[in-house]
Design a protein around this motif. Sequence first.
Motif, PDB file in Angstrom:
ATOM      1  N   GLN A 127      67.277  46.371  74.103  1.00 14.58           N
ATOM      2  CA  GLN A 127      66.078  46.218  74.949  1.00 14.58           C
ATOM      3  C   GLN A 127      64.828  46.119  74.046  1.00 14.58           C
ATOM      4  O   GLN A 127      64.870  46.415  72.887  1.00 14.58           O
ATOM      5  N   ASN A 128      63.917  45.223  74.759  1.00 13.79           N
ATOM      6  CA  ASN A 128      62.808  44.797  73.436  1.00 13.79           C
ATOM      7  C   ASN A 128      61.321  44.986  74.182  1.00 13.79           C
ATOM      8  O   ASN A 128      60.644  44.234  73.885  1.00 13.79           O
ATOM      9  N   ASN A 129      61.304  45.753  74.978  1.00  7.56           N
ATOM     10  CA  ASN A 129      59.932  46.301  75.762  1.00  7.56           C
ATOM     11  C   ASN A 129      59.358  47.254  74.783  1.00  7.56           C
ATOM     12  O   ASN A 129      58.894  48.332  75.178  1.00  7.56           O
ATOM     13  N   TYR A 130      58.691  46.790  73.705  1.00  2.00           N
ATOM     14  CA  TYR A 130      58.308  47.502  72.651  1.00  2.00           C
ATOM     15  C   TYR A 130      56.817  48.035  72.634  1.00  2.00           C
ATOM     16  O   TYR A 130      55.963  47.257  73.363  1.00  2.00           O
ATOM     17  N   ILE A 131      56.547  49.333  72.478  1.00  2.00           N
ATOM     18  CA  ILE A 131      55.317  49.832  72.442  1.00  2.00           C
ATOM     19  C   ILE A 131      55.009  50.581  71.355  1.00  2.00           C
ATOM     20  O   ILE A 131      55.905  50.827  70.501  1.00  2.00           O
ATOM     21  N   GLU A 132      53.852  51.121  70.978  1.00 10.47           N
ATOM     22  CA  GLU A 132      53.594  51.798  69.781  1.00 10.47           C
ATOM     23  C   GLU A 132      53.087  53.370  70.170  1.00 10.47           C
ATOM     24  O   GLU A 132      52.923  54.129  69.203  1.00 10.47           O
ATOM     25  N   ALA A 133      52.480  53.431  71.286  1.00 10.51           N
ATOM     26  CA  ALA A 133      52.218  54.705  71.794  1.00 10.51           C
ATOM     27  C   ALA A 133      52.090  54.789  73.533  1.00 10.51           C
ATOM     28  O   ALA A 133      52.227  53.495  74.117  1.00 10.51           O
ATOM     29  N   ILE A 134      52.430  55.950  73.724  1.00  6.59           N
ATOM     30  CA  ILE A 134      52.275  56.156  75.206  1.00  6.59           C
ATOM     31  C   ILE A 134      51.713  57.651  75.468  1.00  6.59           C
ATOM     32  O   ILE A 134      51.996  58.549  74.928  1.00  6.59           O
ATOM     33  N   THR A 135      50.680  57.809  76.638  1.00  3.92           N
ATOM     34  CA  THR A 135      50.341  59.227  76.949  1.00  3.92           C
ATOM     35  C   THR A 135      50.577  59.154  78.524  1.00  3.92           C
ATOM     36  O   THR A 135      50.277  58.197  79.428  1.00  3.92           O
ATOM     37  N   ALA A 136      50.980  60.279  79.014  1.00 10.30           N
ATOM     38  CA  ALA A 136      51.152  60.793  80.204  1.00 10.30           C
ATOM     39  C   ALA A 136      50.523  61.935  80.597  1.00 10.30           C
ATOM     40  O   ALA A 136      50.128  62.791  79.991  1.00 10.30           O
ATOM     41  N   ARG A 137      50.007  62.004  81.977  1.00 12.45           N
ATOM     42  CA  ARG A 137      48.969  62.819  82.364  1.00 12.45           C
ATOM     43  C   ARG A 137      50.012  64.415  82.342  1.00 12.45           C
ATOM     44  O   ARG A 137      51.433  64.054  82.644  1.00 12.45           O
ATOM     45  N   GLY A 138      49.421  65.406  82.390  1.00  9.24           N
ATOM     46  CA  GLY A 138      50.440  66.687  82.429  1.00  9.24           C
ATOM     47  C   GLY A 138      51.158  66.878  83.772  1.00  9.24           C
ATOM     48  O   GLY A 138      52.020  67.216  83.841  1.00  9.24           O
ATOM     49  N   ASP A 139      50.651  66.317  84.647  1.00  7.74           N
ATOM     50  CA  ASP A 139      51.168  66.414  86.195  1.00  7.74           C
ATOM     51  C   ASP A 139      52.074  65.173  86.430  1.00  7.74           C
ATOM     52  O   ASP A 139      52.775  65.058  87.423  1.00  7.74           O
ATOM     53  N   SER A 231      47.528  66.434  79.032  1.00  4.37           N
ATOM     54  CA  SER A 231      48.171  64.963  78.716  1.00  4.37           C
ATOM     55  C   SER A 231      49.147  65.239  77.371  1.00  4.37           C
ATOM     56  O   SER A 231      48.819  66.292  76.647  1.00  4.37           O
ATOM     57  N   ARG A 232      50.306  64.383  77.319  1.00  2.00           N
ATOM     58  CA  ARG A 232      51.281  64.224  76.281  1.00  2.00           C
ATOM     59  C   ARG A 232      51.297  63.185  75.533  1.00  2.00           C
ATOM     60  O   ARG A 232      51.188  62.025  76.678  1.00  2.00           O
ATOM     61  N   THR A 233      51.342  62.830  74.388  1.00  2.00           N
ATOM     62  CA  THR A 233      51.393  61.604  73.953  1.00  2.00           C
ATOM     63  C   THR A 233      52.469  61.550  72.854  1.00  2.00           C
ATOM     64  O   THR A 233      52.553  62.307  71.925  1.00  2.00           O
ATOM     65  N   ILE A 248      53.274  63.533  68.048  1.00  2.00           N
ATOM     66  CA  ILE A 248      53.393  64.131  69.310  1.00  2.00           C
ATOM     67  C   ILE A 248      51.982  64.933  69.490  1.00  2.00           C
ATOM     68  O   ILE A 248      51.717  65.656  68.821  1.00  2.00           O
ATOM     69  N   VAL A 249      51.373  64.265  70.635  1.00  2.43           N
ATOM     70  CA  VAL A 249      50.031  65.083  70.878  1.00  2.43           C
ATOM     71  C   VAL A 249      49.954  65.750  72.188  1.00  2.43           C
ATOM     72  O   VAL A 249      50.148  65.125  73.043  1.00  2.43           O
ATOM     73  N   ASP A 250      49.545  67.160  72.292  1.00  3.50           N
ATOM     74  CA  ASP A 250      49.656  67.722  73.359  1.00  3.50           C
ATOM     75  C   ASP A 250      48.307  68.214  73.685  1.00  3.50           C
ATOM     76  O   ASP A 250      47.813  69.216  72.912  1.00  3.50           O
ATOM     77  N   ARG A 251      47.465  67.672  74.559  1.00  4.34           N
ATOM     78  CA  ARG A 251      46.104  68.220  74.697  1.00  4.34           C
ATOM     79  C   ARG A 251      45.949  68.984  76.105  1.00  4.34           C
ATOM     80  O   ARG A 251      46.843  69.076  76.909  1.00  4.34           O
ATOM     81  N   GLY A 252      45.164  70.225  75.862  1.00  4.34           N
ATOM     82  CA  GLY A 252      45.080  71.117  76.836  1.00  4.34           C
ATOM     83  C   GLY A 252      46.047  72.009  77.081  1.00  4.34           C
ATOM     84  O   GLY A 252      46.536  72.288  78.310  1.00  4.34           O
ATOM     85  N   TRP A 253      47.113  72.412  76.039  1.00  4.95           N
ATOM     86  CA  TRP A 253      48.272  73.102  76.020  1.00  4.95           C
ATOM     87  C   TRP A 253      47.858  74.402  76.300  1.00  4.95           C
ATOM     88  O   TRP A 253      47.190  75.031  75.478  1.00  4.95           O
ATOM     89  N   LYS A 254      48.194  75.112  77.410  1.00  4.87           N
ATOM     90  CA  LYS A 254      48.215  76.556  77.718  1.00  4.87           C
ATOM     91  C   LYS A 254      49.212  77.446  77.003  1.00  4.87           C
ATOM     92  O   LYS A 254      50.034  77.885  77.758  1.00  4.87           O
ATOM     93  N   ALA A 255      49.255  77.294  75.809  1.00  2.00           N
ATOM     94  CA  ALA A 255      50.177  77.915  74.795  1.00  2.00           C
ATOM     95  C   ALA A 255      50.311  79.340  74.955  1.00  2.00           C
ATOM     96  O   ALA A 255      51.490  80.007  75.098  1.00  2.00           O
ATOM     97  N   ASP A 256      49.297  80.107  75.483  1.00  2.00           N
ATOM     98  CA  ASP A 256      49.146  81.502  75.770  1.00  2.00           C
ATOM     99  C   ASP A 256      48.361  81.698  77.099  1.00  2.00           C
ATOM    100  O   ASP A 256      47.136  81.280  77.114  1.00  2.00           O
ATOM    101  N   ALA A 257      49.028  82.123  78.217  1.00  2.00           N
ATOM    102  CA  ALA A 257      48.374  82.355  79.435  1.00  2.00           C
ATOM    103  C   ALA A 257      47.027  83.115  79.375  1.00  2.00           C
ATOM    104  O   ALA A 257      45.968  83.167  80.264  1.00  2.00           O
TER     105      ALA A 257
END
Length: 409
Positions: A127-139, A231-233, A248-257
Amino acid sequence: MRKTILCLLTMCCMATSAQRTLTVSVSNTMNMVRNDQPVVIQLAPYGDVRSAVVTLDGQEIPCQLDDLNQDETFDELCFLADLGKKEKRQYTVTLYETGEPRNYPARVFAEMVMANTKDKKLKKNQQNNYIEAITARGDAAYTYNLQHHHGVDFESELNGIRIYFDARQTLDLYGKFKKQLELKETQFYTDQDQKAQGYGDDVLWVGQTFGLGAFRGWDGAKPTLVEPVRSRTQRIISYGPLRTIVEIVDRGWKADAAKAPVNMTIRYTQYAGHRDTDVDVFFNKDVSDYRFSTGIINVKGSEEFSDKEGLRACWGSDFPTNDTINGKRETVGLALLVPQKNIASEEAANKDNYAYVIKVDGNHMAYKVTYTSANETFGYHSAKEWFDYLKAWRKEVRKPVDIQIKDCH
């Protein structure tokens, strides 16, 4: 005469482009040979460094410049030192404000590849669809399948790791037979021809477990996944040649309710010649009153080792996939080394994990993970061999080489 003038002009240009000359003394205080010891120099005191040369006894050795915060300015220089017992070596580092980093043979590798739904002719390991970073919304519905091998992967000559791009953020493992770089060719999906040539393959089933030292939350009774997040990256910071760095970047992590969300960045640094991997966890605020967790999977029927001071390990065998007909049991040794100051408790083993409850003093902590596959011709083939190696590794980690830097301008 003309040639002499030209030589003098060339030397003058070289002198003016050299920002600094540093003398770096590296000492091994241990009575053991230590190869590929990382030497890292912070570049902020030396201005805008654009290229560098490192020499030992007048001979150039590989070095690497890294831009950690991606602002187009190099933040660190690293090279690797080979030291005999109780040996001290002196290196010359020349920093230039012009030029480009030199190219050296790669001893590490990192890759991110998007899943390819267009070209059906490409094999699974081409596979050759190379990327350097990706971010997905939390949902996002199912981030696990966005990338070809389900997340960023990286390796040294001794190991290979991929990190799942989902709430587990688990480290999954690749076992080798030979000391070599392989993931560019196999992409974690080794075919039969490659297996016949002695290439390795996936050697661990991880499920919902920690795998090898994934960093997660803690709800007071059990580990929790890294969710919910805004979001997670995943991103590659450095490709090598001496170390690869992924984050690995996790923004807005509700680590403790009961507490405010946090932003977390986990940086994995893989050095050439190392089977262990450095893990640095950064937060955007003081999280001293939060509790987290990490650990290793309880491989089926595994034998456990703990020194009760932060080194925890196991040795066991299991099938790495659900295909128990065509696959074979893989035997692995796993370990992590956590600073004792960061351990809130060492949890009893359960069917899934050997876990630690983690406390962070402020907004940063660091630990190490390492593993071996019994397939290795160069590694360890019994629990005793593995645990004995880890005791020596622990001593080495806790007594790094001494580095002294003198700015000679």
